[in-house]
Design an enzyme around this catalytic site. Sequence first.
Site, PDB file in Angstrom:
ATOM      1  N   TYR A   1       0.819  -1.224   0.000  1.00 12.06           N
ATOM      2  CA  TYR A   1       0.000   0.000   0.000  1.00 12.06           C
ATOM      3  C   TYR A   1       0.850   1.269   0.000  1.00 12.06           C
ATOM      4  O   TYR A   1       2.052   1.215   0.093  1.00 12.06           O
ATOM      5  CB  TYR A   1      -1.074  -0.035   1.087  1.00 12.06           C
ATOM      6  CG  TYR A   1      -0.726  -0.051   2.546  1.00 12.06           C
ATOM      7  CD1 TYR A   1       0.528   0.219   3.047  1.00 12.06           C
ATOM      8  CD2 TYR A   1      -1.746  -0.341   3.479  1.00 12.06           C
ATOM      9  CE1 TYR A   1       0.772   0.216   4.411  1.00 12.06           C
ATOM     10  CE2 TYR A   1      -1.497  -0.344   4.845  1.00 12.06           C
ATOM     11  CZ  TYR A   1      -0.238  -0.058   5.301  1.00 12.06           C
ATOM     12  OH  TYR A   1      -0.005  -0.056   6.635  1.00 12.06           O
ATOM     13  N   GLU A   2       0.175   2.367  -0.168  1.00 12.14           N
ATOM     14  CA  GLU A   2       0.842   3.684  -0.296  1.00 12.14           C
ATOM     15  C   GLU A   2       1.834   3.672  -1.465  1.00 12.14           C
ATOM     16  O   GLU A   2       2.909   4.286  -1.402  1.00 12.14           O
ATOM     17  CB  GLU A   2       1.530   4.022   1.039  1.00 12.14           C
ATOM     18  CG  GLU A   2       1.788   5.500   1.292  1.00 12.14           C
ATOM     19  CD  GLU A   2       0.527   6.330   1.371  1.00 12.14           C
ATOM     20  OE1 GLU A   2      -0.444   5.887   2.007  1.00 12.14           O
ATOM     21  OE2 GLU A   2       0.495   7.417   0.758  1.00 12.14           O
ATOM     22  N   GLY A   3       1.448   2.982  -2.532  1.00 15.68           N
ATOM     23  CA  GLY A   3       2.321   2.817  -3.694  1.00 15.68           C
ATOM     24  C   GLY A   3       3.105   1.529  -3.563  1.00 15.68           C
ATOM     25  O   GLY A   3       4.017   1.436  -2.743  1.00 15.68           O
TER      26      GLY A   3
ATOM     27  N   GLN B   1       7.387   2.488  -6.207  1.00 11.41           N
ATOM     28  CA  GLN B   1       8.419   3.285  -5.526  1.00 11.41           C
ATOM     29  C   GLN B   1       9.703   3.302  -6.372  1.00 11.41           C
ATOM     30  O   GLN B   1      10.351   4.337  -6.523  1.00 11.41           O
ATOM     31  CB  GLN B   1       8.746   2.710  -4.145  1.00 11.41           C
ATOM     32  CG  GLN B   1       7.562   2.602  -3.196  1.00 11.41           C
ATOM     33  CD  GLN B   1       6.917   3.933  -2.894  1.00 11.41           C
ATOM     34  OE1 GLN B   1       7.589   4.960  -2.808  1.00 11.41           O
ATOM     35  NE2 GLN B   1       5.593   3.932  -2.761  1.00 11.41           N
TER      36      GLN B   1
END
Lengths: 592, 592
Positions: free
Chosen positions: B434-436, B441
Site C-alpha cells: 500500500y501507499e504505492g 516506488q
Amino acid sequence: MTIYNAPVRDIQFILHDVLDISGQDLPGYEDLDREFTDAILEAAGKVASDVLAPLNAVGDQQGCRLENGVVRTPDGFKAAFDQVREGGWTAIDCDPEYGGQGMPYVIGLSVGELMTASNMAFTMYQGLTHGAYSAIHAHGTDGQKATYLPKMVSCEWTGTMNLTEPHAGTDLGMLRTRAEPQDDGSYLITGQKIFISAGDHDMSENVIHLVLAKAPGGGEGTKGISLFIVPKYLVTEDGTPGERNKLSVGNLEHKMGIHGNSTCVMNYDGAKGWLLGDLHKGMRAMFTMMNEARIGVGLQGYAVADAAYQNAAAYARERLQGRAITGDANPSGPADPLIVHPDIRRNLMDQKSFLEGARALATWCAHLIDRSHLANDAEAEGLVSLLTPVVKGFLTDKGFETAVLAQQVFGGHGYIEEQGMSQFVRDIRITMTYEGANGVQALDLVGRKLAAEGGKPMMRFFDLVKHEIKTHETDEELRAGFLEPLKTASKDLQAAVMFFMEQGMKNPNTALAGSYDFMHLFGHVALGLMWTRMAAAARSALTEGAEDRDFFQSKLATGRYYMARQLPMTATHLARIRSGAEPVMALAENQF
Amino acid sequence: MTIYNAPVRDIQFILHDVLDISGQDLPGYEDLDREFTDAILEAAGKVASDVLAPLNAVGDQQGCRLENGVVRTPDGFKAAFDQVREGGWTAIDCDPEYGGQGMPYVIGLSVGELMTASNMAFTMYQGLTHGAYSAIHAHGTDGQKATYLPKMVSCEWTGTMNLTEPHAGTDLGMLRTRAEPQDDGSYLITGQKIFISAGDHDMSENVIHLVLAKAPGGGEGTKGISLFIVPKYLVTEDGTPGERNKLSVGNLEHKMGIHGNSTCVMNYDGAKGWLLGDLHKGMRAMFTMMNEARIGVGLQGYAVADAAYQNAAAYARERLQGRAITGDANPSGPADPLIVHPDIRRNLMDQKSFLEGARALATWCAHLIDRSHLANDAEAEGLVSLLTPVVKGFLTDKGFETAVLAQQVFGGHGYIEEQGMSQFVRDIRITMTYEGANGVQALDLVGRKLAAEGGKPMMRFFDLVKHEIKTHETDEELRAGFLEPLKTASKDLQAAVMFFMEQGMKNPNTALAGSYDFMHLFGHVALGLMWTRMAAAARSALTEGAEDRDFFQSKLATGRYYMARQLPMTATHLARIRSGAEPVMALAENQF
C-alpha cells in the site's frame, strides 16, 4: 478463485529432452516414452485442475475441526480423496507386490508436483502415508508389510510420522515418549507428540502412526530411540480395523496456512505399538527415508510457487493499469496490461526462471534416487545425498520468495483472502520449517554432506559442471549466456569449499556461520547447471527443426535471464562466507 | 503472547549521538534535550507495551465486524483509543493552533514507531487521521481548518484517504468517482472506493473522508482529479456531528493481516463534499503529503519487524535445543540455548543490523523533513524527496524479510498462530504494497527522483558519503570495517547511475528494468552510510569514556556485521542492472 494448469509440456521437456529417461538403462524406465508419460501427466493434471484445485480455498477457509475427539476435514475432501484413491494416484511408485503400480520415483515426483500445486494441504494426507509406507517397506517384517502396506498403498489407511515433542524439535535426543516392552513382543507407548500432520481425519478407515520413542536400555540421546508402528485401530486377524488403540487427538493446531491438513497434538496413553526395524536404531530408520521426504518438501516449494506464478502471469496479462513507456500497447483500451511494465516483467521472470530451474533440479534428483534404488548406483546416491539439503532448503526459501512475488503482482488485491494469493504464501511458508528447518539443512550440508566419502560427491558435482561446460564450449550462443556465468558461479562455489577446508579446522564456527549462504550459493550453481543443460537441450531441438520453436526459444530466453540476473548472487554469498565467524559471533547473548 | 520493549536507548542514541538534534538550529528543536526526549519515549513506550501490545493478538483474532452498516472494532480497542487520545499521543507533532503539541516530526516519528510496533492495525486509525489532518492543514481554507482540525488532532474525529477504486489502483487517472457541483458551493460525490483503511469504526464521533473524484471540466486522466472533504456526519453550525451523509460501508475486506483495522469498501451515493485545495489539482494536494505518508509506511516496516525480532531474540535465549559445536554452553541443562548456534546468530544479526540501520535512516529523513518544513531548507527537501521511495520500498521489503527470519527462529512453533509470529509476518506484508506498491516506488525513484533538479539531490547524497569517509579517514578502526565497504558500495551506486544515464536515452526500458535493483542498491548504501555515522558516534562515545560501553561496543559490532555481510549485495544489484532490459523483456506475453 485461482487457476491451475498442469505444466505438462515443461515436465515432458525435462523428462525427455533433458534427462532422456526412456534412453536410460534402468528397470521400469523402458516404458517411459513420451506418449506414456504424456498420458499419465495429462490425466494427473486433470485430477489436479478439476478435483483438487477447486477444494484448495475451501480447505483454507473451513480448516479441520475437532469434534468429540474426531477430526473432520473440509467439505469435499473425502469425496476427492476417494476419487484420487480410485484413480490409483496414491499407488504410482509403490511396490506392485502390495498393489502399487511400480513406476519409478521420477514419475511419482512429477505427478506429485501437480497434486501438490493444486492443493498442498490435501495432498499431504497422501504424502505422509507414502512416507510411512516407505519406512515400513524398508524396515518392516514380512508380517508387518503384509498387514499394513496394501491398505497404505491404496490410502484406505493413511500414515503419519511422529517425531516432534513440545520441548524436542530439531533436538530429538531430548524426546520423552517411552516404549515399555510387553510379554507378547509389543510395546506400550506413552507420551505426547506435536505437529503431527494428518494425525487424524475422517477420510480413511485407519491411521498408522510411526512413532519415535525410547525403549529401555538404549542409552542417552538419539541412541536410545526406536521407531514403532502404532495404529489408531488395532488390526484384527482378518486384517480389518478392530479395537481402538489408546491414543487420542489432544488438540488441533491453528496454523498460518495448510488449514486443510489436520495438524494434531497426539497423546499416547499406553498405546499398543510394534517395533519397526531394529531396537534403538530408530533414527537410522528415519534417515533412510529422509532424502525422499526432503526432496518432497523441496517439491512443495516450487509446486505451490508455480500455482502462484500462473495466477500472477494471468493477472498481469488481464489487469489494465498504466501505459507502457515505449508507447501504448493497448491503444483502444483504457490502459495497457500490467505485463507491459518492465518491473512487472522483472518480477515474473524472477519467478519463471526459478520455477523451471527448480523443477529440473528436483526431477534430476528423483532420477538419481531411481539410479540409486534401481541400479544400486552408489555415485548417484552420494550425489543426491549431497543435493538433498540444497533441494529442501534452497527451493523452499526461493519458492516462498516466489509466492510473495506473485502476490505482489496483484497489488492490494493480493492481500485480500478471496483472491487466493495470500493462501499460497501462507501455505508455502511451512516448507521452510518442517522436515528439518532450513538452517538445519544448511548444517547438514556443510557439517555432514560436504565431507561425506572424503568429499567425493562434491567433487563429482564439480566434474559434472566442468563436463557440461566442456561439452558445449564450441557453441557460441551457449558460451556467453550460459557457460561463462556457470563457470564464474562454480568458481565461487569452489572458493567457498576451499575456504571452509582451510578455516574450518581452526574454528568450526567459521563453516557454520557461512552454512546458510553456502546452501544458497550451491543452489544457484545447481540451477545454473540445470539451465545450461536445458539450454543445450533447447538448442538441439531447434537445430533439429523441432516444431514447437516458441517453447524452446522461450526456454533459452528464460535461462539467459537466470544466468544474467540470478547467478550473480554467488559472489555475494561467497563474500559473506569469507567474512567468517567473527561478525556473526561477536555479540554477547545479552547484547541482542 | 508476544513481548514488546520500546527501544528507547537506541532511539536516544540516534537522536542525540548521531543526529545531535538539540544542537540543531531549528524552531522547536531547542527543547529536545536528552532528558526531555527520554521522558517522552519512556512514557510512549509504556503505553505501547502496557496498553497496545496486549491488544495486538486480540485485534488479529477478532478482526472487525460489520453490523447493520456499522463497523465494530475488536474488544478493548475503544478504551485503548480513548487512553491514547487522553494521553495526548495523537497530537504530538500537530499544530498548537489546533490543539497540537507542536513537536517536530522527528519526535512524532519516534513515538510512532513504538505505537506501530506494539500494534500496527490499531495505530493505523491514528496514522490515517494524521495524514488527513496534514492534507487539510496544508490545503484547507481557514474555515475548513477551524471546523475539522481540532477534532482530528485529538482524534475525536478520525480521517481516511480514499484513492483506490476496483479498476484503478496505481493508475488513478482511470478513476470514476464523480463530483457534481451544487449551488451552495458544495459537491455531491458518487462512486465506489476500495481498500479504505479505517473507513468506518466505533471509536470516534465522526469520520472525515478525503476523497479523490472527478469534477466536470478537468480533462482526461489525473488532470481532472480533485480532492474533497466528505464527512460521515455533516458538521452542524455549532461544530458537532449532525445529519448522516450519503455514504456507507459496502463491505469489510478479509485480509491476510492487520485484521484489527477496518478495511472498507466505501459507497458514496451523492454524498455532500467540499473541495479541498484547488479544483482539478487533487493529485498535487495528495502528493504534498506523500513523503511523510511513505516514510510512515517505511517506519511500519522496521517497527513491526523490531517487535518480531525482540521475540525471536528472547526465544533464542530461552529455547534449549542442541549443543554448541565449540563445547556445551549450558552443561547443567538438557541442551544449550538456540542462540549458541552460528546460524541462529546469522539470522538474528541479519535482523538486528537491518533494524538499527533502518531506524537511523528513517529518523534522519524525519529530521530532513523538519529542516524542510521548519527552515525552508530546499536542499533537505530535495534529499528527503529522493530518499523517500528508498525508505518506503527498501525498508518494507527488508522489514518483511526480517519478520520472516524472526518467525523462522521459532521453528514449527512460529507457524502456530497462538505464538504471534505469524501475525507479524501477515501484518507487515501489506507495507510492501500500500501507499504505492514497491515496484511503483522504484519507478518513482528512477523515473522521477533521480533526475529531479538536474540530479542535484543524488549528487548531494554522494557528497554526504564522501564527506563521511573523508571525515574519519584517519580512524584505523573505522577504515577497514566501515569506510572501505562504504566506498565500494557507493561506487556501485554511482556506476548504476552512470549506466542509467548512458543507456536510458537509448532505451527507456533499461532504467525501468533495473529500477527495483537500484532501489535496493541505494537502500544498502544508505544503510551503509547510517552505519558509518553510528559507528563514528559510538567510537566518539567510547573515546570520551562513556559509561554505557557495552551498548557502544555492540553498536560497532552490529555495524561491522552489516558492512561485511549485507553491503556486498550492492555488487549483485549492479550486475543485474547492467544486464539491461533485454533479458527482462525478451519473452512475448504468451510465453509466460
